[in-house]
Motif scaffolding. Structure first.
Motif, PDB file in Angstrom:
ATOM      1  N   ASN A 137       0.412  19.575  37.546  1.00  0.00           N
ATOM      2  CA  ASN A 137       0.661  20.724  36.667  1.00  0.00           C
ATOM      3  C   ASN A 137       1.310  20.282  35.355  1.00  0.00           C
ATOM      4  O   ASN A 137       2.206  20.947  34.822  1.00  0.00           O
ATOM      5  N   GLY A 138       0.869  19.138  34.855  1.00  0.00           N
ATOM      6  CA  GLY A 138       1.334  18.639  33.567  1.00  0.00           C
ATOM      7  C   GLY A 138       2.602  17.825  33.606  1.00  0.00           C
ATOM      8  O   GLY A 138       2.966  17.199  32.596  1.00  0.00           O
ATOM      9  N   ALA A 139       3.308  17.796  34.735  1.00  0.00           N
ATOM     10  CA  ALA A 139       4.560  17.044  34.839  1.00  0.00           C
ATOM     11  C   ALA A 139       4.283  15.638  35.353  1.00  0.00           C
ATOM     12  O   ALA A 139       3.568  15.465  36.347  1.00  0.00           O
ATOM     13  N   ALA A 140       4.855  14.640  34.691  1.00  0.00           N
ATOM     14  CA  ALA A 140       4.625  13.251  35.079  1.00  0.00           C
ATOM     15  C   ALA A 140       5.147  12.984  36.489  1.00  0.00           C
ATOM     16  O   ALA A 140       6.181  13.522  36.903  1.00  0.00           O
ATOM     17  N   LEU A 141       4.415  12.135  37.228  1.00  0.00           N
ATOM     18  CA  LEU A 141       4.757  11.800  38.609  1.00  0.00           C
ATOM     19  C   LEU A 141       5.290  10.381  38.698  1.00  0.00           C
ATOM     20  O   LEU A 141       4.828   9.480  37.990  1.00  0.00           O
ATOM     21  N   MET A 181       1.402  13.349  47.892  1.00  0.00           N
ATOM     22  CA  MET A 181       2.819  13.566  48.174  1.00  0.00           C
ATOM     23  C   MET A 181       3.638  12.307  47.900  1.00  0.00           C
ATOM     24  O   MET A 181       4.790  12.391  47.454  1.00  0.00           O
ATOM     25  N   VAL A 182       3.073  11.134  48.170  1.00  0.00           N
ATOM     26  CA  VAL A 182       3.774   9.887  47.852  1.00  0.00           C
ATOM     27  C   VAL A 182       3.935   9.770  46.339  1.00  0.00           C
ATOM     28  O   VAL A 182       5.008   9.410  45.836  1.00  0.00           O
ATOM     29  N   ALA A 183       2.872  10.100  45.601  1.00  0.00           N
ATOM     30  CA  ALA A 183       2.948  10.055  44.143  1.00  0.00           C
ATOM     31  C   ALA A 183       4.042  10.966  43.611  1.00  0.00           C
ATOM     32  O   ALA A 183       4.732  10.638  42.641  1.00  0.00           O
ATOM     33  N   GLY A 205      -5.957   8.161  45.545  1.00  0.00           N
ATOM     34  CA  GLY A 205      -5.492   6.785  45.427  1.00  0.00           C
ATOM     35  C   GLY A 205      -5.123   6.434  44.003  1.00  0.00           C
ATOM     36  O   GLY A 205      -4.121   5.746  43.763  1.00  0.00           O
ATOM     37  N   LEU A 206      -5.908   6.878  43.035  1.00  0.00           N
ATOM     38  CA  LEU A 206      -5.580   6.611  41.634  1.00  0.00           C
ATOM     39  C   LEU A 206      -4.323   7.375  41.226  1.00  0.00           C
ATOM     40  O   LEU A 206      -3.453   6.838  40.521  1.00  0.00           O
ATOM     41  N   ILE A 207      -4.198   8.628  41.663  1.00  0.00           N
ATOM     42  CA  ILE A 207      -2.997   9.402  41.342  1.00  0.00           C
ATOM     43  C   ILE A 207      -1.752   8.694  41.871  1.00  0.00           C
ATOM     44  O   ILE A 207      -0.745   8.544  41.159  1.00  0.00           O
ATOM     45  N   ALA A 208      -1.815   8.222  43.121  1.00  0.00           N
ATOM     46  CA  ALA A 208      -0.665   7.525  43.703  1.00  0.00           C
ATOM     47  C   ALA A 208      -0.389   6.213  42.978  1.00  0.00           C
ATOM     48  O   ALA A 208       0.775   5.891  42.672  1.00  0.00           O
ATOM     49  N   ARG A 209      -1.437   5.463  42.702  1.00  0.00           N
ATOM     50  CA  ARG A 209      -1.243   4.167  42.045  1.00  0.00           C
ATOM     51  C   ARG A 209      -0.651   4.334  40.650  1.00  0.00           C
ATOM     52  O   ARG A 209       0.256   3.595  40.247  1.00  0.00           O
ATOM     53  N   PRO A 230     -20.048   3.163  52.275  1.00  0.00           N
ATOM     54  CA  PRO A 230     -18.865   3.755  51.640  1.00  0.00           C
ATOM     55  C   PRO A 230     -17.693   3.977  52.581  1.00  0.00           C
ATOM     56  O   PRO A 230     -16.904   4.892  52.383  1.00  0.00           O
ATOM     57  N   ARG A 231     -17.569   3.132  53.608  1.00  0.00           N
ATOM     58  CA  ARG A 231     -16.491   3.291  54.579  1.00  0.00           C
ATOM     59  C   ARG A 231     -15.478   2.162  54.464  1.00  0.00           C
ATOM     60  O   ARG A 231     -15.777   1.064  54.003  1.00  0.00           O
ATOM     61  N   ALA A 232     -14.268   2.457  54.901  1.00  0.00           N
ATOM     62  CA  ALA A 232     -13.212   1.456  54.991  1.00  0.00           C
ATOM     63  C   ALA A 232     -12.337   1.838  56.174  1.00  0.00           C
ATOM     64  O   ALA A 232     -12.294   3.010  56.571  1.00  0.00           O
ATOM     65  N   PHE A 233     -11.612   0.854  56.719  1.00  0.00           N
ATOM     66  CA  PHE A 233     -10.751   1.169  57.849  1.00  0.00           C
ATOM     67  C   PHE A 233      -9.333   1.441  57.363  1.00  0.00           C
ATOM     68  O   PHE A 233      -8.629   0.549  56.888  1.00  0.00           O
ATOM     69  N   GLY A 234      -8.939   2.677  57.515  1.00  0.00           N
ATOM     70  CA  GLY A 234      -7.563   3.062  57.280  1.00  0.00           C
ATOM     71  C   GLY A 234      -7.155   3.088  55.824  1.00  0.00           C
ATOM     72  O   GLY A 234      -7.873   2.669  54.920  1.00  0.00           O
ATOM     73  N   ALA A 235      -5.955   3.615  55.619  1.00  0.00           N
ATOM     74  CA  ALA A 235      -5.327   3.643  54.303  1.00  0.00           C
ATOM     75  C   ALA A 235      -3.834   3.473  54.511  1.00  0.00           C
ATOM     76  O   ALA A 235      -3.268   3.969  55.486  1.00  0.00           O
ATOM     77  N   LEU A 236      -3.191   2.775  53.592  1.00  0.00           N
ATOM     78  CA  LEU A 236      -1.744   2.624  53.596  1.00  0.00           C
ATOM     79  C   LEU A 236      -1.261   2.829  52.170  1.00  0.00           C
ATOM     80  O   LEU A 236      -1.561   2.024  51.287  1.00  0.00           O
ATOM     81  N   VAL A 237      -0.547   3.914  51.965  1.00  0.00           N
ATOM     82  CA  VAL A 237      -0.047   4.283  50.640  1.00  0.00           C
ATOM     83  C   VAL A 237       1.458   4.447  50.758  1.00  0.00           C
ATOM     84  O   VAL A 237       1.936   5.270  51.545  1.00  0.00           O
ATOM     85  N   THR A 238       2.204   3.661  49.993  1.00  0.00           N
ATOM     86  CA  THR A 238       3.649   3.642  50.174  1.00  0.00           C
ATOM     87  C   THR A 238       4.384   3.475  48.848  1.00  0.00           C
ATOM     88  O   THR A 238       3.821   3.022  47.851  1.00  0.00           O
ATOM     89  N   ALA A 239       5.676   3.777  48.903  1.00  0.00           N
ATOM     90  CA  ALA A 239       6.577   3.330  47.843  1.00  0.00           C
ATOM     91  C   ALA A 239       6.537   1.805  47.821  1.00  0.00           C
ATOM     92  O   ALA A 239       6.390   1.162  48.868  1.00  0.00           O
ATOM     93  N   PRO A 240       6.655   1.183  46.637  1.00  0.00           N
ATOM     94  CA  PRO A 240       6.445  -0.267  46.542  1.00  0.00           C
ATOM     95  C   PRO A 240       7.332  -1.097  47.457  1.00  0.00           C
ATOM     96  O   PRO A 240       6.879  -2.085  48.038  1.00  0.00           O
ATOM     97  N   GLY A 241       8.588  -0.698  47.642  1.00  0.00           N
ATOM     98  CA  GLY A 241       9.528  -1.513  48.389  1.00  0.00           C
ATOM     99  C   GLY A 241       9.284  -1.587  49.878  1.00  0.00           C
ATOM    100  O   GLY A 241       9.877  -2.432  50.556  1.00  0.00           O
TER     101      GLY A 241
END
Length: 264
Positions: A137-141, A181-183, A205-209, A230-241
């Motif tokens: 909604n226009g606010a930086a993440l 939500m991580v983003a 994924g791009l929004i989070a990255r 177009p398949r891949a196994f799983g996803a892991l999206v986290t805070a960098p640390g």
């Protein structure tokens, strides 16, 4: 590159089409099961048809890969494609819950360049451009800083014993919204341990990255898009640390579960 204001209008119109069929607003769209027993409804098909027409007008040179369109193998010859999930989180959509979104990414040479998530039942519009950040909604993440897995917030319905070091937070059915939500700093970690598709990850994924998260598959490899399969196994999206310890935490399960029969 393209008229992004027009892209935003297209996303808003797509959201309006979905809302006009959403059971949460009192509607009852036709629904059925796909061959893999996952749900689909008339709203998925209507939004898909609208986006295919309008995005082709917006950028005629781009190919197309969508959950609700039969795959055309010649798309891999297109260096530029639209990657679309017309309603990600159909189960929440059909339950009248708000945890669903329309997911669109523009992909070039295997990488997402632009991303949009439209979650009209939540009043949310998510956006990202490679190298230029992400917004809601226009606010930086920006992701929240975190250095320990213990207490990390994870959007899930329940935690198995091995994962009880985590803290549960509200889980939308849409995997794209969970990643977003991580983003937004509302979760610290999202992990899936199943075969998924490019349209599940391409936009979120791009929004989070762009918000500073680390985004990989369940083995720590970056995603590539517009692959022949177009398949891949799983996803892991986290805070960098916490990405490295999270990867170690899921490794045994990822190895074991991925070794099963690959879906057809």
């Amino acid at each position: 590159m393209i008229d992004q204001t027009r892209l935003d209008r297209i996303m808003e119109e797509a959201g309006g089409i979905a809302m006009a069929m959403w059971p949460g607003a009192g509607h009852a769209p036709e629904r059925w099961k796909k061959d893999d027993n996952t749900p689909v409804c008339a709203a998925d098909i209507a939004v898909n048809a609208f986006l295919r027409e309008e995005l082709a007008r917006l950028l005629p040179a781009a190919g197309w890969l969508s959950e609700e369109t039969a795959d055309a193998p010649d798309r891999i010859a297109d260096g530029l494609i639209w990657l679309v999930d017309p309603i990600d989180g159909t189960r929440d959509f059909l339950r009248g819950r708000s945890g669903w979104a329309i997911s669109v990414a523009l992909v070039s040479a295997g990488r997402s360049l632009l991303a949009r998530l439209q979650a009209p039942a939540r009043g949310e519009s998510w956006s990202a451009e490679a190298g230029k950040g992400a917004t809601r909604n226009g606010a930086a993440l920006r992701v929240r800083r975190r250095e320990s897995l213990v207490g990390a917030r994870v959007p899930v319905d329940a935690l198995p014993k091995i994962d009880r070091i985590f803290t549960m937070v509200d889980k939308p059915n849409s995997i794209a919204l969970r990643i977003a939500m991580v983003a937004a700093g509302e979760a610290d970690l999202v992990a899936t341990l199943r075969w998924g598709y490019e349209w599940d990850i391409g936009a979120a994924g791009l929004i989070a990255r762009e918000a500073g998260a680390i985004v990989t598959d369940a083995f720590g490899q970056p995603f590539a898009y517009n692959k022949r399969d177009p398949r891949a196994f799983g996803a892991l999206v986290t805070a960098p640390g916490i990405h490295a310890p999270a990867l170690a935490h899921i490794k045994e399960r990822a190895d074991r579960l991925s070794a099963g029969a690959r879906p057809s």
